[in-house]
Design an enzyme around this catalytic site. Structure first.
Site, PDB file in Angstrom:
ATOM      1  N   LYS A   1       0.844  -1.213   0.000  1.00  0.00           N
ATOM      2  CA  LYS A   1       0.000   0.000   0.000  1.00  0.00           C
ATOM      3  C   LYS A   1       0.873   1.255   0.000  1.00  0.00           C
ATOM      4  CE  LYS A   1      -2.165  -1.119   3.874  1.00  0.00           C
ATOM      5  NZ  LYS A   1      -1.483  -2.400   4.191  1.00  0.00           N
TER       6      LYS A   1
ATOM      7  N   ARG B   1     -10.451   0.493   7.538  1.00  0.00           N
ATOM      8  CA  ARG B   1     -10.118  -0.917   7.762  1.00  0.00           C
ATOM      9  C   ARG B   1     -11.017  -1.593   8.776  1.00  0.00           C
ATOM     10  NH1 ARG B   1      -4.007   0.115   7.949  1.00  0.00           N
ATOM     11  NH2 ARG B   1      -3.420  -1.558   9.270  1.00  0.00           N
TER      12      ARG B   1
ATOM     13  N   ARG C   1      11.714  -5.545   6.122  1.00  0.00           N
ATOM     14  CA  ARG C   1      11.459  -4.140   5.746  1.00  0.00           C
ATOM     15  C   ARG C   1      12.288  -3.162   6.583  1.00  0.00           C
ATOM     16  NH1 ARG C   1       5.523  -1.674   5.728  1.00  0.00           N
ATOM     17  NH2 ARG C   1       5.498  -2.581   7.812  1.00  0.00           N
TER      18      ARG C   1
ATOM     19  N   ARG D   1      10.328  -1.083  11.879  1.00  0.00           N
ATOM     20  CA  ARG D   1       9.141  -0.636  12.600  1.00  0.00           C
ATOM     21  C   ARG D   1       8.888  -1.529  13.809  1.00  0.00           C
ATOM     22  NH1 ARG D   1       4.295   0.400   8.386  1.00  0.00           N
ATOM     23  NH2 ARG D   1       3.193  -0.853   9.929  1.00  0.00           N
TER      24      ARG D   1
ATOM     25  N   ARG E   1      -1.459  -8.626  13.220  1.00  0.00           N
ATOM     26  CA  ARG E   1      -1.913  -7.712  12.162  1.00  0.00           C
ATOM     27  C   ARG E   1      -2.612  -8.492  11.052  1.00  0.00           C
ATOM     28  NH1 ARG E   1       3.677  -5.270  11.043  1.00  0.00           N
ATOM     29  NH2 ARG E   1       2.750  -4.136   9.302  1.00  0.00           N
TER      30      ARG E   1
HETATM   31  P1  AP5 Z   1       4.818  -1.592   2.030  1.00  0.00           P
HETATM   32  O1  AP5 Z   1       4.543  -0.837   0.788  1.00  0.00           O
HETATM   33  O2  AP5 Z   1       5.485  -0.875   3.157  1.00  0.00           O
HETATM   34  O3  AP5 Z   1       3.480  -2.348   2.520  1.00  0.00           O
HETATM   35  P2  AP5 Z   1       2.176  -1.807   3.237  1.00  0.00           P
HETATM   36  O4  AP5 Z   1       1.001  -2.473   2.611  1.00  0.00           O
HETATM   37  O5  AP5 Z   1       2.188  -0.320   3.291  1.00  0.00           O
HETATM   38  O6  AP5 Z   1       2.396  -2.462   4.667  1.00  0.00           O
HETATM   39  P3  AP5 Z   1       2.170  -1.856   6.117  1.00  0.00           P
HETATM   40  O7  AP5 Z   1       2.929  -2.746   7.052  1.00  0.00           O
HETATM   41  O8  AP5 Z   1       2.456  -0.397   6.158  1.00  0.00           O
HETATM   42  O9  AP5 Z   1       0.654  -2.113   6.323  1.00  0.00           O
HETATM   43  P4  AP5 Z   1      -0.116  -2.123   7.650  1.00  0.00           P
HETATM   44  O10 AP5 Z   1      -1.491  -2.036   7.162  1.00  0.00           O
HETATM   45  O11 AP5 Z   1       0.184  -3.254   8.543  1.00  0.00           O
HETATM   46  O12 AP5 Z   1       0.459  -0.855   8.454  1.00  0.00           O
HETATM   47  P5  AP5 Z   1      -0.065   0.637   8.630  1.00  0.00           P
HETATM   48  O13 AP5 Z   1       1.107   1.511   8.726  1.00  0.00           O
HETATM   49  O14 AP5 Z   1      -1.122   0.951   7.655  1.00  0.00           O
HETATM   50  O15 AP5 Z   1       5.707  -2.869   1.643  1.00  0.00           O
HETATM   51  C1  AP5 Z   1       6.154  -3.774   2.640  1.00  0.00           C
HETATM   52  C2  AP5 Z   1       7.563  -4.307   2.294  1.00  0.00           C
HETATM   53  O16 AP5 Z   1       7.488  -5.060   1.090  1.00  0.00           O
HETATM   54  C3  AP5 Z   1       8.623  -3.213   2.034  1.00  0.00           C
HETATM   55  O17 AP5 Z   1       9.857  -3.685   2.484  1.00  0.00           O
HETATM   56  C4  AP5 Z   1       8.615  -3.047   0.522  1.00  0.00           C
HETATM   57  O18 AP5 Z   1       9.859  -2.587   0.053  1.00  0.00           O
HETATM   58  C5  AP5 Z   1       8.319  -4.494   0.065  1.00  0.00           C
HETATM   59  N1  AP5 Z   1       7.542  -4.550  -1.178  1.00  0.00           N
HETATM   60  C6  AP5 Z   1       6.569  -3.694  -1.586  1.00  0.00           C
HETATM   61  N2  AP5 Z   1       6.060  -4.096  -2.778  1.00  0.00           N
HETATM   62  C7  AP5 Z   1       6.739  -5.245  -3.110  1.00  0.00           C
HETATM   63  C8  AP5 Z   1       6.670  -6.140  -4.214  1.00  0.00           C
HETATM   64  N3  AP5 Z   1       5.803  -5.927  -5.234  1.00  0.00           N
HETATM   65  N4  AP5 Z   1       7.492  -7.217  -4.221  1.00  0.00           N
HETATM   66  C9  AP5 Z   1       8.361  -7.450  -3.198  1.00  0.00           C
HETATM   67  N5  AP5 Z   1       8.465  -6.625  -2.114  1.00  0.00           N
HETATM   68  C10 AP5 Z   1       7.665  -5.545  -2.081  1.00  0.00           C
HETATM   69  O19 AP5 Z   1      -0.760   0.545  10.065  1.00  0.00           O
HETATM   70  C11 AP5 Z   1       0.002   0.317  11.225  1.00  0.00           C
HETATM   71  C12 AP5 Z   1      -0.894   0.294  12.444  1.00  0.00           C
HETATM   72  O20 AP5 Z   1      -1.515   1.578  12.603  1.00  0.00           O
HETATM   73  C13 AP5 Z   1      -2.047  -0.695  12.433  1.00  0.00           C
HETATM   74  O21 AP5 Z   1      -1.658  -1.995  12.822  1.00  0.00           O
HETATM   75  C14 AP5 Z   1      -2.996  -0.032  13.425  1.00  0.00           C
HETATM   76  O22 AP5 Z   1      -2.586  -0.231  14.754  1.00  0.00           O
HETATM   77  C15 AP5 Z   1      -2.846   1.439  13.098  1.00  0.00           C
HETATM   78  N6  AP5 Z   1      -3.785   1.890  12.045  1.00  0.00           N
HETATM   79  C16 AP5 Z   1      -3.450   2.329  10.783  1.00  0.00           C
HETATM   80  N7  AP5 Z   1      -4.548   2.631  10.097  1.00  0.00           N
HETATM   81  C17 AP5 Z   1      -5.590   2.379  10.911  1.00  0.00           C
HETATM   82  C18 AP5 Z   1      -7.005   2.465  10.747  1.00  0.00           C
HETATM   83  N8  AP5 Z   1      -7.580   2.868   9.589  1.00  0.00           N
HETATM   84  N9  AP5 Z   1      -7.788   2.103  11.803  1.00  0.00           N
HETATM   85  C19 AP5 Z   1      -7.252   1.717  12.978  1.00  0.00           C
HETATM   86  N10 AP5 Z   1      -5.940   1.587  13.180  1.00  0.00           N
HETATM   87  C20 AP5 Z   1      -5.113   1.919  12.157  1.00  0.00           C
HETATM   88 MG    MG Z   2       2.223   1.109   4.845  1.00  0.00          MG
END
Ligand code: AP5
Ligand code: MG
Length: 211
Positions: free
Chosen positions: A14, A89, A126, A159, A170
């Site tokens: 994402k 989400r 990551r 992270r 997660r």
């Molecule tokens: P990356 O692009 O970083 O993936 P991502 O989908 O952004 O993963 P996140 O871990 O950020 O998602 P998440 O939903 O768990 O965390 P968020 O910060 O939203 O890619 C990941 C890795 O893969 C990288 O190393 C990248 O280089 C590699 N990669 C990318 N594309 C690739 C490919 N095609 N092939 C190979 N490798 C690849 O949320 C964190 C926390 O915040 C949640 O757990 C929750 O506590 C809170 N939170 C956030 N939003 C909400 C909400 N709406 N409601 C309630 N709590 C929330």
């Molecule tokens: Mg992310």
């Protein structure tokens, strides 16, 4: 005008795709995880509370998140569209968002699909830039200079929620709480499912048609 949400499990890309798509569409890339990490870094009491919840792999309260997003979408740069990453989400968030001005105008929900083994491999290696939010991978996308962000030169960190226990939780939260959001948008005819297991460029090519 581009108004999109990116839905996908942790590690599905994402952040990687969102930054690029939003840049090309000239709309803000609003990742709720990044907004929350900024609050955590500020050291406020609210940030301390969020820090513990995020580290455990659970979700922040729906009302807090919807207010955070609604306030952010009222800023001038979001008047020409938005790309939301990681929101909504839960079903409650999706329903509340649909009742806002910006949410009522949503064009599409782009869903990134990747199998769980690949997600665990991506997240375990990551490296994240705390300053600009860019992500790298220790093996697959190493930064040019070890430990430093290619874009802004700031330090890269692992992270707090990229450890085996938090990753497992997660993924569970995604299956239990976020997957119903996909059904919600399917009923509205807004869902496009994308195979996000290929290279970042391949995934980007598939997504680009929707901006
Ligand atoms: P990356 O692009 O970083 O993936 P991502 O989908 O952004 O993963 P996140 O871990 O950020 O998602 P998440 O939903 O768990 O965390 P968020 O910060 O939203 O890619 C990941 C890795 O893969 C990288 O190393 C990248 O280089 C590699 N990669 C990318 N594309 C690739 C490919 N095609 N092939 C190979 N490798 C690849 O949320 C964190 C926390 O915040 C949640 O757990 C929750 O506590 C809170 N939170 C956030 N939003 C909400 C909400 N709406 N409601 C309630 N709590 C929330
Ligand atoms: Mg992310």
């Amino acid at each position: 005008m581009t108004r999109l949400i990116l839905v996908g499990p942790p590690g599905s890309g994402k952040g990687t795709q969102g930054a690029r798509l939003a840049g090309e569409a000239s709309v803000p890339h609003l990742a709720t995880g990044d907004l929350l990490r900024e609050i955590v870094t500020s050291g406020s009491s609210e940030g301390e509370r969020y820090k513990a919840i995020m580290k455990s792999g659970n979700l922040i309260a729906d009302e807090d998140i919807v207010k955070l997003v609604d306030d952010r979408l009222k800023k001038a740069d979001a008047k020409k569209g938005y790309l939301l990453d990681g929101f909504p989400r839960s079903l409650k968030q999706a329903e509340l968002f649909s009742n806002t001005d910006a949410g009522a105008l949503l064009d599409r929900a782009l869903v990134l699909n990747v199998d769980e083994d690949a997600l665990i491999e991506r997240l375990s290696g990551r490296l994240t830039c705390l300053s600009c939010g860019a992500s790298f991978h220790i093996k697959n996308f190493p930064p040019k200079a070890a430990g430093k962000c290619d874009n802004c030169g700031a330090d890269l960190i692992q992270r707090a929620d990229d450890n085996p226990e938090s990753i497992k939780q997660r993924l569970k939260v995604y299956r239990d709480t976020t997957e119903p959001v996909i059904e919600y948008y399917k009923h509205k005819g807004l869902v496009v499912e994308i195979d996000a297991s290929g290279s970042p460029d391949d995934v980007y090519s598939a997504l680009r048609a929707y901006i």
